[in-house]
Motif scaffolding. Sequence first.
Motif, PDB file in Angstrom:
ATOM      1  N   HIS A 187      64.779  -8.435 -44.438  1.00 11.68           N
ATOM      2  CA  HIS A 187      65.191  -7.214 -45.132  1.00 11.68           C
ATOM      3  C   HIS A 187      66.542  -7.438 -45.802  1.00 11.68           C
ATOM      4  CE1 HIS A 187      65.643  -3.177 -46.273  1.00 11.68           C
ATOM      5  NE2 HIS A 187      65.182  -2.557 -45.208  1.00 11.68           N
ATOM      6  N   PRO A 222      72.373  -1.208 -39.441  1.00 10.11           N
ATOM      7  CA  PRO A 222      70.927  -1.361 -39.218  1.00 10.11           C
ATOM      8  C   PRO A 222      70.133  -0.163 -39.734  1.00 10.11           C
ATOM      9  CG  PRO A 222      72.120  -2.099 -37.282  1.00 10.11           C
ATOM     10  CD  PRO A 222      73.146  -1.499 -38.207  1.00 10.11           C
ATOM     11  N   ASN A 230      72.674  -8.181 -44.969  1.00 16.70           N
ATOM     12  CA  ASN A 230      73.508  -7.189 -45.646  1.00 16.70           C
ATOM     13  C   ASN A 230      74.572  -7.887 -46.477  1.00 16.70           C
ATOM     14  OD1 ASN A 230      72.384  -4.874 -44.049  1.00 16.70           O
ATOM     15  ND2 ASN A 230      73.377  -5.959 -42.373  1.00 16.70           N
ATOM     16  N   ASN A 235      70.975  -9.831 -37.330  1.00 17.44           N
ATOM     17  CA  ASN A 235      71.613  -9.263 -38.510  1.00 17.44           C
ATOM     18  C   ASN A 235      72.537 -10.321 -39.101  1.00 17.44           C
ATOM     19  OD1 ASN A 235      70.861  -6.238 -38.523  1.00 17.44           O
ATOM     20  ND2 ASN A 235      71.523  -6.581 -36.419  1.00 17.44           N
ATOM     21  N   SER A 256      64.779 -10.039 -39.449  1.00 15.07           N
ATOM     22  CA  SER A 256      66.216 -10.090 -39.729  1.00 15.07           C
ATOM     23  C   SER A 256      66.576  -9.178 -40.883  1.00 15.07           C
ATOM     24  CB  SER A 256      66.625 -11.529 -40.061  1.00 15.07           C
ATOM     25  OG  SER A 256      68.017 -11.641 -40.239  1.00 15.07           O
ATOM     26  N   GLN A 257      67.725  -8.520 -40.756  1.00 15.20           N
ATOM     27  CA  GLN A 257      68.306  -7.723 -41.844  1.00 15.20           C
ATOM     28  C   GLN A 257      69.501  -8.472 -42.415  1.00 15.20           C
ATOM     29  OE1 GLN A 257      68.787  -3.455 -41.202  1.00 15.20           O
ATOM     30  NE2 GLN A 257      70.744  -3.485 -42.275  1.00 15.20           N
ATOM     31  N   ALA A 283      66.586  -4.073 -36.097  1.00 16.25           N
ATOM     32  CA  ALA A 283      67.954  -4.434 -36.473  1.00 16.25           C
ATOM     33  C   ALA A 283      68.960  -3.807 -35.523  1.00 16.25           C
ATOM     34  CB  ALA A 283      68.226  -4.007 -37.911  1.00 16.25           C
ATOM     35  N   ARG A 313      69.589  -6.635 -48.227  1.00 18.40           N
ATOM     36  CA  ARG A 313      70.139  -5.406 -48.793  1.00 18.40           C
ATOM     37  C   ARG A 313      71.476  -5.718 -49.463  1.00 18.40           C
ATOM     38  NH1 ARG A 313      67.852  -0.800 -46.519  1.00 18.40           N
ATOM     39  NH2 ARG A 313      69.769   0.416 -46.774  1.00 18.40           N
TER      40      ARG A 313
END
Length: 392
Positions: free
Chosen positions: A224, A100, A200, A170, A197-198, A105, A226
């Motif tokens: 977000h 996070p 990844n 997440n 929300s993130q 997050a 990434r």
Amino acid sequence: MAEAQNLSVGSTTAGAVAVAAESTVATRMSAPPSFDVADFPVPHGREEEWRFTPLERLKGLHDGTAKGDGTLKVDIAAPDGVTVDAVGRDDERVGKAGTPVDRVAAQAYSAFEKATVVSVPKEQVLTEPVRVTLHGEGGTTYGHTVFDVGAFAEAVIIIDHTGDAVRAANVDFLVGDGAKLTVVSVQDWDDTAVHVSQHNALLGRDASFKSVVVTFGGDVVRLHPRVQYAGPGGEAELFGLYFTDSGQHQEHRLLVDHNVPHCKSNVVYKGALQGEDAHAVWIGDVLIEAAAEGTDTYEMNRNLVLTDGARVDSVPNLEIETGEIVGAGHASATGRFDDEQLFYLMARGIPEQDARRLVVRGFFAELVQQIGVPDIEERLIGKIEDELEASV
């Protein structure tokens, strides 16, 4: 250099110069990544990563006052061979794709009860998508989902958000060596929903990852995505489509971290806005680290303002720490209808309203085609048509 043109009244577009010291503020969060919510101060809106977000409309997600008192109906339809497990934080796959980078997050990571892990075995090529439907039934919920795609496997994942909810989550994507993963995330919430929300993604050697983010509904949506690379040869494509209506705040903040050599990334996000106080934010950060020689990257954001009273903030950032790259660039533009296109269509007997619809359809067409799932494409085209009925 950033490209900015055709700026509309009430919209802003900003860019950052490559290898500029100030760009570090945008591409690297002010607080170090952490799984512990206590490591992040409560934001006040003056921070770089929060300056565009209406904190007072996050229903307490940012300051710890939002309690997990809601209900979220989750349905996962997976082809044969795909497994779905509920695991704890001690599972090595949870958090492996990324840590996070902001308080919401971290709060989501601290608050979930069980993480959901959806696994595609190595070398398995799925002929049908994995479909994850999340329907909010009120209240606040937290979650953590991991999609683990084994080496040389191929999969398409559809994540569909509907209903009413205050949601912080997440979502991790582990893409094994040589694997190919396409993810379509649809935000079709009710008008009262809040979603933060993130996402990844961690890409293995020679892995391919395509993300298509589609945002229509919700009062406030802040996503977000990434991307990081675990080995050379990885390719990431990040596409986004959003339609922002009166009073809505839709924010997409992206980071592609080129941290290993010989990887590629391509980012294309497009949005349309209509109505008073419609606000779209796009932050596109690309970091090319010193070790990432041979990187090839490009990012672009385009926005079409359909009515007065809408606002766009579009900020591409490109930070380069090595000169040994294949290519790197970014562009951003915000404008109204192209008068020449309208004139061309109307000169051929097409009524003005129909001509405007055709222009908007053409604006979004290349992104809709990236989805590759016919029923989802048809649904989104229908949503676009519904939005246009209200604007033209």
